[in-house]
Design a protein around this motif. Sequence first.
Motif, PDB file in Angstrom:
ATOM      1  N   LEU A  11       1.184  -1.277   0.236  1.00  0.00           N
ATOM      2  CA  LEU A  11       0.010   0.203   0.069  1.00  0.00           C
ATOM      3  C   LEU A  11       0.495   0.908   0.370  1.00  0.00           C
ATOM      4  N   HIS A  12       2.246   1.147  -0.124  1.00  0.00           N
ATOM      5  CA  HIS A  12       2.811   2.690  -0.287  1.00  0.00           C
ATOM      6  C   HIS A  12       4.377   2.100  -1.399  1.00  0.00           C
ATOM      7  N   CYS A  13       4.009   2.662  -2.602  1.00  0.00           N
ATOM      8  CA  CYS A  13       4.661   2.632  -3.506  1.00  0.00           C
ATOM      9  C   CYS A  13       4.519   3.951  -4.744  1.00  0.00           C
ATOM     10  N   HIS A  14       5.654   4.341  -5.773  1.00  0.00           N
ATOM     11  CA  HIS A  14       5.462   5.526  -6.197  1.00  0.00           C
ATOM     12  C   HIS A  14       6.121   5.059  -7.607  1.00  0.00           C
ATOM     13  N   THR A  15       5.408   5.814  -8.777  1.00  0.00           N
ATOM     14  CA  THR A  15       5.374   5.407 -10.265  1.00  0.00           C
ATOM     15  C   THR A  15       6.570   6.983 -10.519  1.00  0.00           C
ATOM     16  N   ASP A  43       1.760   7.868  -4.826  1.00  0.00           N
ATOM     17  CA  ASP A  43       2.576   9.245  -5.493  1.00  0.00           C
ATOM     18  C   ASP A  43       2.739  10.234  -4.585  1.00  0.00           C
ATOM     19  N   HIS A  44       3.701  11.125  -4.442  1.00  0.00           N
ATOM     20  CA  HIS A  44       3.585  11.669  -4.059  1.00  0.00           C
ATOM     21  C   HIS A  44       3.330  13.371  -4.590  1.00  0.00           C
ATOM     22  N   ASP A  45       2.214  13.729  -3.866  1.00  0.00           N
ATOM     23  CA  ASP A  45       1.162  14.815  -4.023  1.00  0.00           C
ATOM     24  C   ASP A  45       0.653  14.905  -5.360  1.00  0.00           C
ATOM     25  N   VAL A  68      -2.491   8.050  -2.555  1.00  0.00           N
ATOM     26  CA  VAL A  68      -1.817   8.886  -2.599  1.00  0.00           C
ATOM     27  C   VAL A  68      -0.677   9.902  -0.999  1.00  0.00           C
ATOM     28  N   GLU A  69       0.368  10.376  -1.020  1.00  0.00           N
ATOM     29  CA  GLU A  69       0.863  10.530   0.145  1.00  0.00           C
ATOM     30  C   GLU A  69       1.141  12.072  -0.673  1.00  0.00           C
ATOM     31  N   PHE A  70       1.100  12.704   0.146  1.00  0.00           N
ATOM     32  CA  PHE A  70       0.625  14.192   1.171  1.00  0.00           C
ATOM     33  C   PHE A  70       2.278  14.883   1.483  1.00  0.00           C
ATOM     34  N   SER A 246       6.178  -0.948   1.352  1.00  0.00           N
ATOM     35  CA  SER A 246       7.050  -0.585   0.913  1.00  0.00           C
ATOM     36  C   SER A 246       8.007   0.672   0.256  1.00  0.00           C
ATOM     37  N   ASP A 247       7.595   1.029   0.326  1.00  0.00           N
ATOM     38  CA  ASP A 247       8.081   2.526  -0.495  1.00  0.00           C
ATOM     39  C   ASP A 247       8.474   2.576  -1.674  1.00  0.00           C
ATOM     40  N   PHE A 248       7.901   1.461  -2.110  1.00  0.00           N
ATOM     41  CA  PHE A 248       8.844   1.069  -3.532  1.00  0.00           C
ATOM     42  C   PHE A 248       9.097   2.521  -4.638  1.00  0.00           C
ATOM     43  N   HIS A 249      10.339   2.636  -5.326  1.00  0.00           N
ATOM     44  CA  HIS A 249      10.780   3.931  -5.854  1.00  0.00           C
ATOM     45  C   HIS A 249      11.279   2.978  -6.848  1.00  0.00           C
ATOM     46  N   GLY A 250      11.769   2.485  -7.644  1.00  0.00           N
ATOM     47  CA  GLY A 250      12.173   1.373  -8.585  1.00  0.00           C
ATOM     48  C   GLY A 250      13.174   1.811  -8.241  1.00  0.00           C
TER      49      GLY A 250
END
Length: 278
Positions: A11-15, A43-45, A68-70, A246-250
């Motif tokens: 439940l925590h990852c970024h594209t 994703d951030h904001d 979303v992550e603010f 995970s806060d996965f960012h690749g």
Amino acid sequence: MWCRIFKRADLHCHTNCSDGSLTPTELILKAKERALFGLSITDHDTIKAYPEAIVAAQQQGIALGSGVEFSCHYKKMPVHILGYDFLLDSRHIDILTTQHQTRRLLRNRAILEKLAQKGMKIEERELVEAHKGKSVGRPHIADLLVKKGYVSTIREAFHLYLGEGKSCYEMGVEFSLSEAIETIHRAEGKVFLAHPHLLASTVHTKAILDLPFDGIECHYALFSKESAAKWLKIAEERKLLISGGSDFHGEAKPQIELGCSFVGQEQFDLIFHEPLVK
Ligand code: AMP
Ligand code: ZN
Ligand code: FE
Ligand code: FE
């Protein structure tokens, strides 16, 4: 073996709509490859990943909940929050993400000015053109610093210049934590305190937790079960929901694999009453 036993949702990852390296479709394919049943993209904001992610999740049979992550502040201390299960077409979310993009633009400009004063020249145009349409932040600036040979790694860029309190750091306009929480609630979503393990100071922790959160991100990245225990206890005492990711960012954070931190089906269902893809 563990990945076969538990049904996992990250439940925590970024594209690459913010500072991750994968496209929304590539991220969903990665979730499939990692045998996850569900995902929320945070994703951030920005929530720009969703139109593409929904199609890919439907094709791959991955459950997808809005996220979303603010980046907010509490008495000038950065605090990240996660919004889940909100209405994607909410005008309240649209207004907040738009305000954040302006904050990012002005903050990036201030960071570039500080870098220029130290002889590291990056034109704002270069930054914007290299990352059109994205929620642009420090990792993108760090990447350009590496490409221009001013530093050798992204890590070094943060360590020397861009990390909190470093010489070219800029906080940017302060975004109220309470207002962001209220906005997500107005969009019928739930609000979680993100990675409390990383709060810069514990002075304000109680006051922050007294805000109307719905849950806490207790399972995070490579933090151990032991470090989750403290937050699981607080969540239980305060009758809050539990999230994990995970806060996965690749490529931007290669040591963090998608699904290395997660929740199970029960927690996923408690958070997502209206998943975008079931
Ligand atoms: P920003 O959104 O512009 O404040 O940048 C925050 C993002 O920078 C975080 O979400 C991380 O992805 C990344 N970041 C923060 N600290 C570091 C670091 N020391 N090394 C690499 N990336 C970092
Ligand atoms: Zn990030
Ligand atoms: Fe964060
Ligand atoms: Fe994150």
